[in-house]
Design an enzyme around this catalytic site. Structure first.
Site, PDB file in Angstrom:
ATOM      1  N   GLN A  30      -9.035   4.332  -8.728  1.00  0.00           N
ATOM      2  CA  GLN A  30      -9.982   4.336  -7.621  1.00  0.00           C
ATOM      3  C   GLN A  30     -10.147   5.770  -7.121  1.00  0.00           C
ATOM      4  OE1 GLN A  30      -9.203   0.472  -5.026  1.00  0.00           O
ATOM      5  NE2 GLN A  30      -7.253   1.324  -5.706  1.00  0.00           N
TER       6      GLN A  30
ATOM      7  N   GLU B 282       0.586  -4.251  -6.570  1.00  0.00           N
ATOM      8  CA  GLU B 282      -0.499  -3.301  -6.315  1.00  0.00           C
ATOM      9  C   GLU B 282      -0.934  -2.680  -7.641  1.00  0.00           C
ATOM     10  OE1 GLU B 282      -3.257  -0.886  -5.439  1.00  0.00           O
ATOM     11  OE2 GLU B 282      -2.438  -1.904  -3.657  1.00  0.00           O
TER      12      GLU B 282
ATOM     13  N   ASP C 130      -4.302  -8.605   0.406  1.00  0.00           N
ATOM     14  CA  ASP C 130      -4.822  -7.476   1.178  1.00  0.00           C
ATOM     15  C   ASP C 130      -5.628  -6.601   0.219  1.00  0.00           C
ATOM     16  OD1 ASP C 130      -5.322  -5.456   2.951  1.00  0.00           O
ATOM     17  OD2 ASP C 130      -3.247  -4.744   3.069  1.00  0.00           O
TER      18      ASP C 130
ATOM     19  N   THR D  47      -9.372  -4.771  -1.367  1.00  0.00           N
ATOM     20  CA  THR D  47     -10.494  -3.938  -0.939  1.00  0.00           C
ATOM     21  C   THR D  47     -11.774  -4.764  -0.971  1.00  0.00           C
ATOM     22  OG1 THR D  47     -10.941  -3.233  -3.207  1.00  0.00           O
ATOM     23  CG2 THR D  47      -9.379  -1.916  -1.950  1.00  0.00           C
ATOM     24  N   ASP D  48     -12.883  -4.149  -0.546  1.00  0.00           N
ATOM     25  CA  ASP D  48     -14.181  -4.778  -0.758  1.00  0.00           C
ATOM     26  C   ASP D  48     -14.322  -5.092  -2.247  1.00  0.00           C
ATOM     27  OD1 ASP D  48     -14.532  -4.104   1.848  1.00  0.00           O
ATOM     28  OD2 ASP D  48     -16.520  -3.236   1.598  1.00  0.00           O
TER      29      ASP D  48
ATOM     30  N   GLY E  15      -2.942  -8.029 -10.010  1.00  0.00           N
ATOM     31  CA  GLY E  15      -2.580  -9.208  -9.232  1.00  0.00           C
ATOM     32  C   GLY E  15      -2.999 -10.505  -9.881  1.00  0.00           C
TER      33      GLY E  15
ATOM     34  N   ASP F 202      -1.140   0.514   1.108  1.00  0.00           N
ATOM     35  CA  ASP F 202      -0.811   1.371   2.259  1.00  0.00           C
ATOM     36  C   ASP F 202       0.466   0.937   2.953  1.00  0.00           C
ATOM     37  OD1 ASP F 202      -1.613  -0.684   4.415  1.00  0.00           O
ATOM     38  OD2 ASP F 202      -3.489  -0.442   3.310  1.00  0.00           O
TER      39      ASP F 202
END
Length: 270
Positions: free
Chosen positions: A27, A101, A150, A152-153, A133, A82
């Site tokens: 990313q 992650e 959790d 991202t868009d 995941g 995060d």
């Protein structure tokens, strides 16, 4: 210097003092020092958190599901590089937390430049795995009390985490499942897709306010194939107090009221 996140003909402008970190890999990771919101994490042009309001999001993502469970000992977090979600999970004193992650660079950058996990990712109860995941859940033989997504868009990296296949596999291995489900106002198509694809026996949408997310209104989906989505203020308050949880945004009263949906949102998912 200014950072602008745009969505559907509108956007959010944030004044930036400097860029602390930037890297393009799985990313595009950017970490900024902002003038009014502290440090800010951006992935692929989308704001993931600012220090000023990240607790608004992480507390509402984590505590409703954790407090609906009478004894959440084993928790799976998908995404959350995060560390904010794991930080909140540990307030419930679980025995084991697994975080999966896909992008190791996010974890490394957030630890070095932001640190909102406050040491949570170094806790001996926490196992951090760097893998996909979707594939982890598909092959997982373990059972979890709570699964927290959790993500991202939806993008080429995270799109699989809103698929019916992913939700089906999660349902098999947990008591409660919760995911962020985007902005029903700014991103109604994403919101509706998540709700539709999550074919659990029991599910409910709830809302929260995160000022630096699209138009401030954010949604979450809690679901289960094994448990009812029970909203009992007295039970939630008792568990909250017994676990001695300290929060910035979340309260048991906010928990209950978050499930009261405006008519227009009910119509979106009817």
């Amino acid at each position: 210097m200014e950072f602008v996140e745009r969505y559907n003909g509108s956007g959010l402008l944030i004044e930036v003092e400097k860029i602390l970190y930037e890297f393009k890999g799985v990313q595009h990771i950017q970490i900024f020092q902002t003038k009014s919101f502290g440090k800010m994490l951006v992935l692929d042009g989308k704001i993931q958190l600012t220090e000023k309001d990240e607790s608004f999001y992480h507390e509402m993502l984590v505590h409703p599901a954790m407090l609906m469970h009478e004894n959440p000992e084993k928790v799976l977090v998908i995404g959350g590089g995060d560390g904010g979600a794991v930080r909140e999970v540990l307030k419930h004193d679980p025995k084991e937390v697994v975080m999966v992650e896909i992008d190791e660079n996010v974890v490394k950058a957030c630890k070095e430049y932001i640190g909102i996990d406050r040491g949570a990712l170094e806790d001996p109860r926490v196992k951090v795995l760097f893998e996909d995941g979707l594939e982890f859940v598909k092959s997982c033989k373990d059972k979890f009390d709570v699964i927290i997504v959790d993500g991202t868009d939806p993008n080429p990296i995270s799109q699989a985490l809103i698929s019916s296949e992913f939700y089906r596999d999660c349902a098999k291995i947990c008591d409660y499942f919760v995911t962020q489900s985007q902005s029903p106002f700014a991103q109604p198509d994403y919101f509706k897709s998540i709700y539709k694809n999550a074919r659990f026996k029991n599910k409910a949408v709830y809302l929260g306010f995160v000022p630096t997310y699209p138009h401030g209104l954010w949604s979450y989906l809690i679901a289960s194939d094994r448990r009812e989505i029970v909203l009992d203020l007295n039970v939630i308050k008792e568990r909250f107090e017994n676990r001695k949880i300290e929060t910035v945004y979340y309260t048991p009263e906010v928990h209950i009221s978050a499930f009261a949906l405006p008519r227009w949102i009910v119509n979106l998912i009817s």
